[in-house]
Design an enzyme around this catalytic site. Structure first.
Site, PDB file in Angstrom:
ATOM      1  CD  GLU A 119      12.134  24.959  20.404  1.00  0.00           C
ATOM      2  OE1 GLU A 119      13.387  24.611  20.727  1.00  0.00           O
ATOM      3  OE2 GLU A 119      11.285  24.311  21.062  1.00  0.00           O
ATOM      4  CG  HIS A 142       9.457  24.310  15.936  1.00  0.00           C
ATOM      5  ND1 HIS A 142       8.840  23.240  16.030  1.00  0.00           N
ATOM      6  CD2 HIS A 142       8.974  24.858  17.070  1.00  0.00           C
ATOM      7  CE1 HIS A 142       8.364  22.953  17.163  1.00  0.00           C
ATOM      8  NE2 HIS A 142       8.192  23.904  17.693  1.00  0.00           N
ATOM      9  CG  HIS A 144       3.351  23.760  17.335  1.00  0.00           C
ATOM     10  ND1 HIS A 144       2.833  24.637  18.571  1.00  0.00           N
ATOM     11  CD2 HIS A 144       4.677  23.533  17.525  1.00  0.00           C
ATOM     12  CE1 HIS A 144       4.537  25.006  19.100  1.00  0.00           C
ATOM     13  NE2 HIS A 144       4.999  24.454  18.777  1.00  0.00           N
ATOM     14  CG  HIS A 214       7.171  20.208  20.692  1.00  0.00           C
ATOM     15  ND1 HIS A 214       8.195  20.745  21.051  1.00  0.00           N
ATOM     16  CD2 HIS A 214       6.645  21.542  19.916  1.00  0.00           C
ATOM     17  CE1 HIS A 214       8.359  22.203  21.117  1.00  0.00           C
ATOM     18  NE2 HIS A 214       7.415  22.382  20.412  1.00  0.00           N
TER      19      HIS A 214
HETATM   20  P1  13P Z   1       8.911  30.807  20.674  1.00  0.00           P
HETATM   21  O1  13P Z   1       7.793  31.770  20.904  1.00  0.00           O
HETATM   22  O2  13P Z   1      10.180  30.987  21.894  1.00  0.00           O
HETATM   23  O3  13P Z   1       9.582  30.753  19.210  1.00  0.00           O
HETATM   24  O4  13P Z   1       8.522  29.261  20.996  1.00  0.00           O
HETATM   25  C1  13P Z   1       7.565  28.560  20.318  1.00  0.00           C
HETATM   26  C2  13P Z   1       7.606  27.180  20.175  1.00  0.00           C
HETATM   27  O5  13P Z   1       7.114  27.023  19.285  1.00  0.00           O
HETATM   28  C3  13P Z   1       8.499  26.570  21.049  1.00  0.00           C
HETATM   29  O6  13P Z   1       8.862  25.171  20.631  1.00  0.00           O
HETATM   30 ZN    ZN Z   2       7.148  24.294  19.286  1.00  0.00          ZN
END
Ligand code: 13P
Ligand code: ZN
Length: 269
Positions: A119, A142, A144, A214
């Site tokens: 990302e 970022h 989840h 996401h």
């Molecule tokens: P990475 O392991 O490349 O950081 O990806 C994790 C992720 O949440 C992608 O949206």
């Molecule tokens: Zn992600």
């Protein structure tokens, strides 16, 4: 002017904060496998030693041009690295990069040639935007978060400001600590330029943005602040879901109570 020792201690502290937050992300269940990523703009903490470090990778092309980041330094979580590992060993599960003079590529300078997160386009675009605006934000997160991602599967919640208002109305603190709310970005491929560009636009108006089905992206002066924003919104989402699980739709604070909050706490909208 900071001394080199002060700069090094500050840098150490920022990396320790990243490790601390990575642990929270894992224990909260927001970081399955390699889920989520963190980047920190450490340019102001780069001493002369770091500035003269040789690259330990080839030059890696970016998908975007970042005119405000020429020569800037970032700590980045590595792609495919786990938050639960990063919590213990941040420098084995991430790396420090320097943006090249063309502003369209970067090289890894420390400690290991761990390739940054997939990302990176969104992260660096947000940093570039923040520097351009003269903002103090140095951290981009970022992650989840389960409840917020679940709510993004309901089209009703994706309409402008519906989710923001619902989350604000669950507990007064949410509006106080997340006064610009949660922006919504319709589903886009992870890691894409389109996702990065829409995130920038929404961050001009909102504290945190939701990537539909996401995860979320948050910014802060430091990574703890970015984490707190997501945590506060998630708490509201959990209260909503707890009420639903008890068989009723929560009342939510009245419009009058929300307006009163905005006046008393001097909030923007
Ligand atoms: P990475 O392991 O490349 O950081 O990806 C994790 C992720 O949440 C992608 O949206
Ligand atoms: Zn992600």
């Amino acid at each position: 002017m900071k001394t080199i020792l002060e700069e090094r201690l500050e840098l150490k502290r920022e990396i320790e904060k990243v490790a601390e937050v990575a642990g929270y992300l894992w224990t909260k269940g927001w970081a399955e496998r390699n889920g989520g990523n963190i980047t920190i703009n450490i340019t102001d903490l780069a001493d002369s030693g770091m500035k003269s470090m040789a690259a330990i990778s080839d030059i890696i092309k970016l998908d975007v041009e970042l005119p405000n980041l020429k020569g800037a330094f970032f700590y980045c979580k590595g792609t495919n690295k786990r938050m639960r590992d990063l919590a213990r060993f941040p420098m084995d599960n991430g790396s420090v990069i320097r943006i090249c003079d063309d502003c369209k590529s970067y090289e890894i300078i420390a400690d290991n040639p761990v390739k940054p997160t997939s990302e990176i386009t969104a992260h660096l675009s947000v940093h570039n935007h923040m520097v351009g605006k003269g903002s103090n934000y140095k951290a981009v997160l970022h992650t989840h978060p389960i409840e917020l991602v679940a709510m993004s599967h309901n089209p009703e919640f994706l309409k402008k400001d519906v989710l923001t208002k619902l989350l604000w109305s669950m507990i007064p603190e949410t509006k106080a600590f997340c006064p610009r709310g949660l922006g919504i970005i319709p589903y886009k491929i992870p890691g894409s330029v389109e996702l990065a560009e829409s995130s920038l636009k929404e961050l001009d108006d909102y504290d945190v943005v939701m990537w539909e089905k996401h995860g979320v992206l948050a910014v802060g002066d430091d990574i703890l602040e970015a984490f707190d924003q997501v945590d506060v919104l998630t708490k509201s989402a959990q209260i909503y879901i707890a009420a639903k699980n008890m068989g009723f739709t929560p009342d939510g604070m009245s419009d009058e109570a929300m307006k009163e909050m905005s006046v008393v706490f001097n909030l923007p909208k």
